[in-house]
Each structure stands twice: as structure tokens, then as C-alpha cells.
Motif scaffolding. Structure first.
Motif, PDB file in Angstrom:
ATOM      1  N   ASP A   3      43.273  -7.349  18.084  1.00  0.00           N
ATOM      2  CA  ASP A   3      44.224  -6.642  17.226  1.00  0.00           C
ATOM      3  C   ASP A   3      44.707  -7.489  16.040  1.00  0.00           C
ATOM      4  OD1 ASP A   3      45.626  -8.410  18.817  1.00  0.00           O
ATOM      5  OD2 ASP A   3      47.344  -7.077  19.106  1.00  0.00           O
ATOM      6  N   ASN A   4      44.263  -8.741  15.952  1.00  0.00           N
ATOM      7  CA  ASN A   4      44.697  -9.632  14.874  1.00  0.00           C
ATOM      8  C   ASN A   4      43.713  -9.543  13.700  1.00  0.00           C
ATOM      9  OD1 ASN A   4      45.664 -11.655  13.218  1.00  0.00           O
ATOM     10  ND2 ASN A   4      45.968 -13.124  14.882  1.00  0.00           N
ATOM     11  N   GLU A   5      43.764  -8.419  13.015  1.00  0.00           N
ATOM     12  CA  GLU A   5      42.816  -8.151  11.936  1.00  0.00           C
ATOM     13  C   GLU A   5      42.954  -9.130  10.771  1.00  0.00           C
ATOM     14  OE1 GLU A   5      43.106  -4.012  10.869  1.00  0.00           O
ATOM     15  OE2 GLU A   5      42.929  -3.398  12.975  1.00  0.00           O
ATOM     16  N   VAL A   6      44.165  -9.603  10.514  1.00  0.00           N
ATOM     17  CA  VAL A   6      44.387 -10.548   9.408  1.00  0.00           C
ATOM     18  C   VAL A   6      43.624 -11.850   9.665  1.00  0.00           C
ATOM     19  CG1 VAL A   6      46.124 -11.920   8.199  1.00  0.00           C
ATOM     20  CG2 VAL A   6      46.601  -9.530   8.763  1.00  0.00           C
ATOM     21  N   SER A   7      43.732 -12.390  10.884  1.00  0.00           N
ATOM     22  CA  SER A   7      43.028 -13.642  11.206  1.00  0.00           C
ATOM     23  C   SER A   7      41.523 -13.447  11.226  1.00  0.00           C
ATOM     24  CB  SER A   7      43.504 -14.192  12.552  1.00  0.00           C
ATOM     25  OG  SER A   7      44.804 -14.700  12.448  1.00  0.00           O
ATOM     26  N   ILE A   8      41.077 -12.333  11.791  1.00  0.00           N
ATOM     27  CA  ILE A   8      39.636 -12.058  11.815  1.00  0.00           C
ATOM     28  C   ILE A   8      39.092 -12.009  10.387  1.00  0.00           C
ATOM     29  CG2 ILE A   8      37.884 -10.320  12.379  1.00  0.00           C
ATOM     30  CD1 ILE A   8      39.669  -9.629  14.867  1.00  0.00           C
ATOM     31  N   SER A   9      39.806 -11.320   9.510  1.00  0.00           N
ATOM     32  CA  SER A   9      39.391 -11.225   8.105  1.00  0.00           C
ATOM     33  C   SER A   9      39.368 -12.606   7.441  1.00  0.00           C
ATOM     34  CB  SER A   9      40.346 -10.293   7.354  1.00  0.00           C
ATOM     35  OG  SER A   9      40.054 -10.283   5.985  1.00  0.00           O
TER      36      SER A   9
END
Length: 197
Positions: A126-132
């Protein structure tokens, strides 16, 4: 904010982190400038400080901390593999590129000082910012673990990555924290007594 596995903005956690930083910067005998620990530390942690707060000698030291960046040498069979972890604990500092910059600094440090040639990051699904952010740093997805609800991203160090890291953060200099801290305390003492700097 967590400063180490022990957690918290405590003097003990900070001392543990500083001890680990000293371990990570100790040169191997006979190989000047190269730090390959024998055995290497299982974790290398760097505290992220707000430079403006830090240069204000009136600010409390703990108030300067905004997060941390770590890597773990979690595979004793492969000491050239490091798992990266980044945390910007202070919400006001998120979304400003600080996480990306310090991750690049940590990667550069790992490559230049410890001979790391592969980095991994395990991130909550759910941590889309870090994945990006990690994908922008040329990490690619290697697995998804539904049980832990995390994705594993990875990048291999090649000449192209070395050049990118050098271009992005190679101009930055490594400074001894304890020496900088001593200078900061001296400036605060002089300011308190009205003595010239």
C-alpha cells in the motif's frame, strides 16, 4: 521517529547508531578508502538531519532529526547484497525529494565503501509513494509476498548506475558526526556567553 532497532529519539538509540556508523566507516587494513568489514556489520544506519535546524546551534539535537536511512546485510552468503530501508518520519519533510536524495547517498556509500553490487527494498504493497520512488531509482519488481503484503524491488549495480550515483550525489562529502557535533556545541556555548565565534 525510530533511530535504530531499539527505537525512539533516545541518547541510547543515537549512540547505537553512531557506533554502527563508526563501524561502517572503518577502513579495512591494507585497502585504503575501501570498507569491507570482516565480518561486516549487519546494519548500517544514518540519521537524516534538517541542515537548517542543525546549523542553528540553539536547536536541540533531537529536533534536527527528520528520519533515517538504513541498509542491512541480511544474507551472510552474499555480503554484496544490501536491503535498503528509508523513513522520513516528519510529515512536513515528505514529498520534497529528501527520501530519494538520501537513498542515492546511501547507495553511493554502499557501492564505494562496502562493495555492494545489488540492492533490494521490501515495501508494503500500500506504500505507493515509496514503490514509485524506488522505481524512479531504476529498481524493478522481483516478487510480491501476499502473506506479508509487501513487494520486493531490486537493482544491480552496473557502470550506468555507478555513473548516475556519482553524478547525483558524488559531490557530497562525508563528515564525522562527533566532530560536527562538537563544533555545534562550541558555537552554542559561545552564543550563550556572547563570545565571538
Amino acid at each position: 521517529m525510530t533511530c535504530s532497532a531499539a527505537g525512539g529519539k533516545t541518547p541510547t538509540a543515537l549512540r547505537t547508531t553512531l557506533k554502527m556508523q563508526k563501524l561502517c566507516t572503518s577502513p579495512l587494513r591494507g585497502e585504503p578508502g575501501l570498507c569491507l568489514m570482516s565480518p561486516p556489520p549487519p546494519e548500517c544506519t544514518f540519521i537524516i538531519l534538517d541542515k537548517r535546524r542543525w546549523t542553528d546551534s540553539g536547536s536541540e539535537e533531537a529536533q534536527c532529526m527528520i528520519g533515517d536511512v538504513n541498509f542491512f546485510l541480511s544474507d551472510p552468503e552474499d555480503l554484496s547484497l544490501a536491503e535498503l530501508e528509508i523513513m522520513i518520519a516528519e510529515p512536513d519533510y515528505r514529498g520534497k525529494g529528501i527520501g530519494k536524495e538520501v537513498t542515492q547517498m546511501m547507495m553511493h556509500y554502499g557501492v564505494a565503501k562496502l562493495g555492494i553490487n545489488k540492492f533490494q527494498a521490501k515495501i508494503g504493497l500500500d506504500n505507493e509513494v515509496s514503490i514509485s520512488m524506488f522505481k524512479k531509482l531504476h529498481f524493478h519488481q522481483v516478487s510480491v509476498c501476499q502473506v506479508f503484503k509487501e513487494v520486493t524491488l531490486e537493482t544491480t549495480v552496473d557502470e550506468s548506475l555507478r555513473r548516475r550515483l556519482l553524478r547525483q550525489v558524488g559531490h557530497m562529502t562525508e563528515r564525522d558526526y562527533l566532530a560536527a557535533r562538537g563544533g555545534r556545541r562550541q558555537a552554542a556555548s559561545q552564543a550563550a556567553t556572547g563570545a565571538p565565534a
